[in-house]
Design a protein around this motif. Sequence first.
Motif, short mmCIF file in Angstrom:
data_model
loop_
_atom_site.label_atom_id
_atom_site.label_comp_id
_atom_site.label_asym_id
_atom_site.label_seq_id
_atom_site.Cartn_x
_atom_site.Cartn_y
_atom_site.Cartn_z
N CYS A 184 -3.25 -8.11 5.71
CA CYS A 184 -3.72 -7.77 4.41
C CYS A 184 -4.96 -8.47 3.97
O CYS A 184 -5.45 -9.17 4.79
N ARG A 202 -12.41 -5.31 -1.70
CA ARG A 202 -10.91 -5.10 -1.49
C ARG A 202 -10.47 -4.00 -2.32
O ARG A 202 -9.74 -3.36 -2.24
N TYR A 232 -8.55 -0.98 8.44
CA TYR A 232 -9.99 -0.70 7.91
C TYR A 232 -10.84 -1.60 8.79
O TYR A 232 -10.39 -2.81 9.04
N LYS A 238 -3.87 -1.73 6.01
CA LYS A 238 -3.88 -1.08 4.86
C LYS A 238 -2.60 0.27 5.05
O LYS A 238 -2.03 0.04 5.84
N LEU A 241 -9.04 0.83 -1.81
CA LEU A 241 -7.89 1.40 -1.69
C LEU A 241 -7.69 2.58 -2.97
O LEU A 241 -8.49 2.53 -3.76
N ARG A 244 -11.82 3.81 8.07
CA ARG A 244 -10.23 3.29 8.32
C ARG A 244 -9.56 4.59 9.02
O ARG A 244 -9.87 5.62 8.84
#
Length: 231
Positions: free
Chosen positions: A112, A227, A142, A129, A231, A162
């Motif tokens: 994480c 970060r 990633y 991820k 996503l 990723r």
Amino acid sequence: MLRGRLTGEQLEAAADLADRYGSGALRATVSQNLLFIDIPNEKVAALAAELGKIGLYVEGSSFWRGAVACTGTEFCKLAITETKGFTRWLVGELEERLPQFDQQLRLHVTGCPNSCGQHWIADIGIEGKKIKHEGKLTDAYYFCLGGAVGQHASIARPVGYRCLATHVPESIERLLRRYLITRQPEENLRAWFGRHSNEELHVYLSGKTCTSLNAIYPPAVCRTQLRTRRL
């Protein structure tokens, strides 16, 4: 110690060996290894042989020696991906795919963004991820490359790549084969990373042509500013 894991039997045997060959002292390291201290030089080879008998190998591969993994989803409620079993599998795959790899390598796996596996100071650091694959959320990683500690300390660079966890071995294989083929005489992996752009490293990992990453992932420190964007 691969993944930093010991059984109770291995720990008891290691303590006995520390008593037999040294002063009885053992130290754990942040790289998930054990240090046997106060061992006379003439006893080192015998101790290494005894450690091999209990599954603690002194002369492991570069991948075995340099692998670090956080706790992962098995015991951590913050983790996004499973890491311990994955790292063991990943090391086995890389040993089979790249038996000729001859460089020291720090390969860190963290589950994480909290980075207990310290992927941001590894040569190859991967952060857990989830991505949607065939309609299901699936473990993925990633990549950050080129981190280091010590005299040439640096933060790993996020390269905008990723992939599914199952595709990680082939991605690393492509990257390291490119290094072995194109490195200059006496050039180590960290120096090789340093003379390639994020776009180039992305291509080597993916095996595909990549458009400019700056529009997607502006240059930033791996463990912080990207970060929310990844996503």
